[in-house]
Write a protein that holds these residues in place. Structure first.
Motif, PDB file in Angstrom:
ATOM      1  N   PRO A 199       0.805  -1.222   0.000  1.00 38.64           N
ATOM      2  CA  PRO A 199       0.000   0.000   0.000  1.00 38.64           C
ATOM      3  C   PRO A 199       0.842   1.279   0.000  1.00 38.64           C
ATOM      4  O   PRO A 199       0.376   2.327  -0.450  1.00 38.64           O
ATOM      5  N   PHE A 200       2.085   1.189   0.476  1.00 37.44           N
ATOM      6  CA  PHE A 200       2.953   2.358   0.461  1.00 37.44           C
ATOM      7  C   PHE A 200       3.596   2.575  -0.903  1.00 37.44           C
ATOM      8  O   PHE A 200       4.280   3.566  -1.104  1.00 37.44           O
ATOM      9  N   PHE A 201       3.401   1.656  -1.833  1.00 38.09           N
ATOM     10  CA  PHE A 201       3.723   1.942  -3.227  1.00 38.09           C
ATOM     11  C   PHE A 201       2.631   2.831  -3.822  1.00 38.09           C
ATOM     12  O   PHE A 201       2.873   3.578  -4.758  1.00 38.09           O
ATOM     13  N   GLY A 202       1.432   2.710  -3.246  1.00 37.24           N
ATOM     14  CA  GLY A 202       0.356   3.627  -3.582  1.00 37.24           C
ATOM     15  C   GLY A 202      -0.222   3.444  -4.974  1.00 37.24           C
ATOM     16  O   GLY A 202       0.198   2.600  -5.772  1.00 37.24           O
ATOM     17  N   VAL A 203      -1.253   4.236  -5.268  1.00 38.77           N
ATOM     18  CA  VAL A 203      -1.853   4.452  -6.585  1.00 38.77           C
ATOM     19  C   VAL A 203      -2.489   3.185  -7.166  1.00 38.77           C
ATOM     20  O   VAL A 203      -3.687   3.140  -7.417  1.00 38.77           O
ATOM     21  N   ALA A 204      -1.700   2.134  -7.425  1.00 36.85           N
ATOM     22  CA  ALA A 204      -2.188   1.003  -8.203  1.00 36.85           C
ATOM     23  C   ALA A 204      -2.270  -0.297  -7.415  1.00 36.85           C
ATOM     24  O   ALA A 204      -2.645  -1.329  -7.988  1.00 36.85           O
ATOM     25  N   TYR A 205      -1.934  -0.289  -6.109  1.00 38.55           N
ATOM     26  CA  TYR A 205      -2.037  -1.527  -5.344  1.00 38.55           C
ATOM     27  C   TYR A 205      -3.443  -1.661  -4.781  1.00 38.55           C
ATOM     28  O   TYR A 205      -3.915  -0.795  -4.044  1.00 38.55           O
ATOM     29  N   ASP A 206      -4.119  -2.748  -5.126  1.00 35.85           N
ATOM     30  CA  ASP A 206      -5.478  -3.011  -4.654  1.00 35.85           C
ATOM     31  C   ASP A 206      -5.385  -3.678  -3.286  1.00 35.85           C
ATOM     32  O   ASP A 206      -4.964  -4.834  -3.181  1.00 35.85           O
ATOM     33  N   LEU A 207      -5.793  -2.961  -2.245  1.00 38.50           N
ATOM     34  CA  LEU A 207      -5.618  -3.426  -0.873  1.00 38.50           C
ATOM     35  C   LEU A 207      -6.472  -4.652  -0.567  1.00 38.50           C
ATOM     36  O   LEU A 207      -6.051  -5.522   0.206  1.00 38.50           O
ATOM     37  N   VAL A 208      -7.644  -4.758  -1.151  1.00 34.58           N
ATOM     38  CA  VAL A 208      -8.531  -5.899  -0.890  1.00 34.58           C
ATOM     39  C   VAL A 208      -8.166  -7.094  -1.769  1.00 34.58           C
ATOM     40  O   VAL A 208      -8.065  -8.228  -1.289  1.00 34.58           O
ATOM     41  N   ILE A 242      -4.848   1.079  14.805  1.00 35.80           N
ATOM     42  CA  ILE A 242      -5.977   0.301  15.299  1.00 35.80           C
ATOM     43  C   ILE A 242      -6.210  -0.868  14.348  1.00 35.80           C
ATOM     44  O   ILE A 242      -6.353  -0.685  13.133  1.00 35.80           O
ATOM     45  N   ILE A 243      -6.240  -2.084  14.898  1.00 34.93           N
ATOM     46  CA  ILE A 243      -6.409  -3.294  14.099  1.00 34.93           C
ATOM     47  C   ILE A 243      -7.901  -3.529  13.848  1.00 34.93           C
ATOM     48  O   ILE A 243      -8.720  -3.385  14.758  1.00 34.93           O
ATOM     49  N   HIS A 244      -8.253  -3.905  12.614  1.00 33.20           N
ATOM     50  CA  HIS A 244      -9.668  -4.133  12.297  1.00 33.20           C
ATOM     51  C   HIS A 244      -9.804  -5.156  11.178  1.00 33.20           C
ATOM     52  O   HIS A 244      -8.859  -5.426  10.427  1.00 33.20           O
ATOM     53  N   LYS A 245     -11.002  -5.724  11.083  1.00 33.21           N
ATOM     54  CA  LYS A 245     -11.315  -6.712  10.047  1.00 33.21           C
ATOM     55  C   LYS A 245     -12.077  -6.090   8.880  1.00 33.21           C
ATOM     56  O   LYS A 245     -12.043  -6.618   7.757  1.00 33.21           O
ATOM     57  N   ASP A 246     -12.792  -5.016   9.124  1.00 31.45           N
ATOM     58  CA  ASP A 246     -13.645  -4.434   8.092  1.00 31.45           C
ATOM     59  C   ASP A 246     -12.811  -3.737   7.022  1.00 31.45           C
ATOM     60  O   ASP A 246     -11.641  -3.403   7.232  1.00 31.45           O
ATOM     61  N   THR A 247     -13.419  -3.508   5.880  1.00 28.33           N
ATOM     62  CA  THR A 247     -12.760  -2.819   4.769  1.00 28.33           C
ATOM     63  C   THR A 247     -13.318  -1.408   4.562  1.00 28.33           C
ATOM     64  O   THR A 247     -13.277  -0.867   3.455  1.00 28.33           O
ATOM     65  N   ASN A 248     -13.817  -0.816   5.647  1.00 32.27           N
ATOM     66  CA  ASN A 248     -14.315   0.557   5.581  1.00 32.27           C
ATOM     67  C   ASN A 248     -13.140   1.516   5.748  1.00 32.27           C
ATOM     68  O   ASN A 248     -12.975   2.178   6.780  1.00 32.27           O
ATOM     69  N   PHE A 249     -12.301   1.584   4.723  1.00 34.35           N
ATOM     70  CA  PHE A 249     -11.106   2.411   4.791  1.00 34.35           C
ATOM     71  C   PHE A 249     -11.480   3.891   4.757  1.00 34.35           C
ATOM     72  O   PHE A 249     -12.444   4.284   4.095  1.00 34.35           O
ATOM     73  N   ALA A 257      -4.111   2.962   5.496  1.00 35.65           N
ATOM     74  CA  ALA A 257      -4.566   1.594   5.766  1.00 35.65           C
ATOM     75  C   ALA A 257      -3.646   0.598   5.068  1.00 35.65           C
ATOM     76  O   ALA A 257      -3.165   0.854   3.955  1.00 35.65           O
ATOM     77  N   LEU A 258      -3.410  -0.536   5.705  1.00 34.06           N
ATOM     78  CA  LEU A 258      -2.584  -1.591   5.135  1.00 34.06           C
ATOM     79  C   LEU A 258      -2.941  -2.916   5.782  1.00 34.06           C
ATOM     80  O   LEU A 258      -3.664  -2.961   6.772  1.00 34.06           O
ATOM     81  N   GLY A 259      -2.416  -4.000   5.225  1.00 35.73           N
ATOM     82  CA  GLY A 259      -2.638  -5.307   5.804  1.00 35.73           C
ATOM     83  C   GLY A 259      -1.802  -5.491   7.055  1.00 35.73           C
ATOM     84  O   GLY A 259      -0.674  -4.997   7.143  1.00 35.73           O
ATOM     85  N   PHE A 260      -2.350  -6.226   8.023  1.00 39.36           N
ATOM     86  CA  PHE A 260      -1.630  -6.459   9.268  1.00 39.36           C
ATOM     87  C   PHE A 260      -0.810  -7.742   9.150  1.00 39.36           C
ATOM     88  O   PHE A 260      -1.060  -8.594   8.293  1.00 39.36           O
ATOM     89  N   TYR A 319      -6.619  -5.844   8.819  1.00 38.27           N
ATOM     90  CA  TYR A 319      -6.017  -4.584   8.400  1.00 38.27           C
ATOM     91  C   TYR A 319      -5.648  -3.769   9.629  1.00 38.27           C
ATOM     92  O   TYR A 319      -6.076  -4.059  10.754  1.00 38.27           O
ATOM     93  N   ILE A 320      -4.863  -2.735   9.399  1.00 33.98           N
ATOM     94  CA  ILE A 320      -4.565  -1.787  10.461  1.00 33.98           C
ATOM     95  C   ILE A 320      -4.621  -0.387   9.866  1.00 33.98           C
ATOM     96  O   ILE A 320      -4.089  -0.141   8.771  1.00 33.98           O
ATOM     97  N   THR A 321      -5.321   0.497  10.533  1.00 38.03           N
ATOM     98  CA  THR A 321      -5.371   1.905  10.144  1.00 38.03           C
ATOM     99  C   THR A 321      -4.385   2.659  11.022  1.00 38.03           C
ATOM    100  O   THR A 321      -4.435   2.547  12.253  1.00 38.03           O
ATOM    101  N   ILE A 322      -3.485   3.425  10.385  1.00 38.90           N
ATOM    102  CA  ILE A 322      -2.399   4.082  11.106  1.00 38.90           C
ATOM    103  C   ILE A 322      -2.395   5.577  10.797  1.00 38.90           C
ATOM    104  O   ILE A 322      -1.754   6.035   9.837  1.00 38.90           O
ATOM    105  N   PRO A 323      -3.105   6.381  11.575  1.00 35.37           N
ATOM    106  CA  PRO A 323      -2.981   7.834  11.436  1.00 35.37           C
ATOM    107  C   PRO A 323      -1.573   8.268  11.843  1.00 35.37           C
ATOM    108  O   PRO A 323      -1.000   7.743  12.797  1.00 35.37           O
TER     109      PRO A 323
END
Length: 512
Positions: free
Chosen positions: A179-188, A270-277, A283-286, A294-298
């Motif tokens: 996800p830190f390559f950005g733009v074209a990586y499909d997180l799901v 914060i670790i989570h299972k949902d895909t409500n990014f 957001a990235l995979g844990f 996934y984990i959301t990292i502000p």
């Protein structure tokens, strides 16, 4: 036969490593800072040759401290701060300096992507908003500004990917770093969108093959063995993102668990299972159950780096005192001065955006600002106000996440970097108005890497040892009066940014 595990982590300001046994005891630990190169406004780089030189030094140091045979090390894993980028040719030789996460040069490339691809499409694919320093954006910058160098690039690696290559000879990328390559990586879907890569004219083969964190990439090669002192044939795991490694090290592995670090950045996850990014967040995979978690990292870009800046540029006395008085940390001396200052720093507010800002404002042009500075303010005021400014920046994201009612398992676990400061932890506790605890074992991300190496090699059946070994101390409760005071200052902090937001762009035009 005794079994040991080696973990290595590369941050923005330095690298560290540790060796543990199968009971989780740390037998060897090493840390080394390296310079951050700011050769032009908005640029932030490392000398990539130092990554491997340091690895060779601290591997030798850890083995010596542990008093073990390197042949008894049964697994290795590496993590690094993201986004980062090490460009290499077919022989694995570095091309130009490496990018680190504070680099902000690719503003024109972001505008190109906004116009030609669109932010909405990018977010729909990637689960992350468009920013100016993920690897793909920087690859476009390289193509536009250094075409000769760009044509030499065989693979674009993360720092940990570069170290894995030096150990195994394999070019790799982990799904949680993609996800830190950005733009074209499909997180799901967990793959790069090759049609989009074609649209923006980025060769798909420049991106390494993808692996999960616990996959074994290969073994330590004879060449790596001769340079590091490691026995050849030791299995090497794919690795993980440094924040994930820190979470594993502190037992933060379940849905709803929350951790905060104050390394170069200031962040929490914060670790989570949902895909409500969330559009404002990262957001990235844990690491644990990476296909479903996934984990959301502000993140505020210059969290702990703000204090390092004050130390390096304005605290020669404290640095010299630290050198003369062995065992006394310059940061501790700065903390002593800041502890004398009341909450709110007597009317001094800091916008800690020394290299632009990430969540939630995403402003590449933002820069640091001291507001209210007066003759009665001391260095202690500057230090405390900077700590408070970083806390405000993190809280700005925290309050948005709280509004979503996402599951959060309090207390917040404080772990690396500036979290060792009692004062800074209490400031964050008061600003967030939530309880916090401190991880007792302060080895940090390399400890999580060592655990990952154990899981990857089958020495540990799963990551449950992470929870078993975690121990928390120094529980802090928020001071209600301080929280109320801080919220008044936070409102002004937000207004200040809005008042000067456009002026940052004007300043950038003058600066450039």
């Amino acid at each position: 036969m005794s079994k040991y595990l080696l973990g290595m982590d590369y941050g923005t300001g330095g690298a560290k490593a540790c060796i543990i046994n199968t009971d989780g005891d740390v037998l060897g630990y090493s840390f080394e800072e390296y310079p951050i190169i700011h050769s032009k406004p908005g640029w932030s780089e490392h000398d990539p040759q130092l990554y491997w030189e340091i690895a060779c030094r601290f591997i030798e140091s850890c083995i010596s401290q542990a008093q073990i045979s390197s042949g008894d090390i049964k697994g290795i894993a590496v993590s690094s701060a993201l986004p980062s980028k090490v460009m290499v040719d077919k022989q694995g030789r570095c091309i130009n300096n490496a990018y680190n996460l504070m680099d902000r040069r690719a503003t024109a490339e972001v505008e190109y992507l906004k116009k030609n691809i669109g932010e909405e499409r990018i977010f729909k694919i990637s689960g992350n908003r468009l920013d100016d320093h993920p690897a793909i954006v920087n690859l476009i910058w390289e193509r536009n500004h250094r075409p000769d160098s760009y044509n030499m690039i065989h693979k674009a690696l993360t720092i940990d990917g570069f170290i894995v290559f030096k150990l195994t000879g394999k070019f790799t990328l982990i799904h949680s770093s993609a996800p830190f390559f950005g733009v074209a990586y499909d997180l799901v879907k967990r793959q790069f969108d090759e049609n989009l890569l074609k649209e923006i004219d980025i060769r798909p083969d420049i991106i390494p093959d993808l692996f999960d964190c616990h996959d074994i990439i290969g073994d330590v090669t004879p060449e790596a063995s001769s340079q590091t002192g490691l026995a050849p044939g030791i299995p090497v795991a794919a690795g993980q993102v440094d924040f994930n490694a820190s979470c594993v090290a502190s037992g933060v592995i379940n849905e709803g668990d929350i951790q905060s670090n104050l390394g170069t950045c200031g962040n929490f996850g914060i670790i989570h299972k949902d895909t409500n990014f969330m559009f404002e967040m990262i957001a990235l995979g844990f690491t644990v159950d990476p296909q479903n978690t996934y984990i959301t990292i502000p993140t505020t870009t210059t969290g702990g780096q703000s204090l390092r800046y004050l130390r390096d540029m304005f605290s020669q006395y404290e640095v010299e005192a630290s050198r003369v008085m062995d065992g006394v940390d310059a940061y501790d001396l700065l903390n002593l001065q800041a502890e004398k200052v009341p909450a709110g720093s007597n009317g001094l507010i800091v916008l800690p955006f020394l290299m632009g800002e990430r969540t939630p404002i995403w402003d590449v042009y933002a820069r640091g600002c001291f507001f209210g500075l007066s003759l009665h303010h001391t260095k202690g005021h500057l230090v405390r106000a900077t700590m408070e400014g970083v806390a405000y920046a993190m809280y700005d994201s925290f309050r948005i996440i709280r509004q979503t009612n996402r599951k959060i398992n309090f207390p917040i676990v404080m772990h690396e970097g500036g979290a060792k400061s009692n004062l800074w932890r209490q400031i964050i506790t008061d600003v967030f108005n939530t309880p916090t605890v401190l991880t007792k074992r302060r080895t940090g991300a390399p400890y999580g890497d060592a655990i990952l190496a154990g899981v990857a090699t089958g020495i540990f059946k799963d990551f449950s040892v992470s929870k078993q070994w975690a121990e928390y101390v120094d529980m802090m409760e928020p001071n209600k009066e301080n929280h109320q005071r801080y919220m008044e200052y936070f409102e002004l902090y937000k207004k200040l940014y809005q008042h000067i937001k456009e002026d940052y762009r004007s300043l950038a035009e003058l600066r450039d």
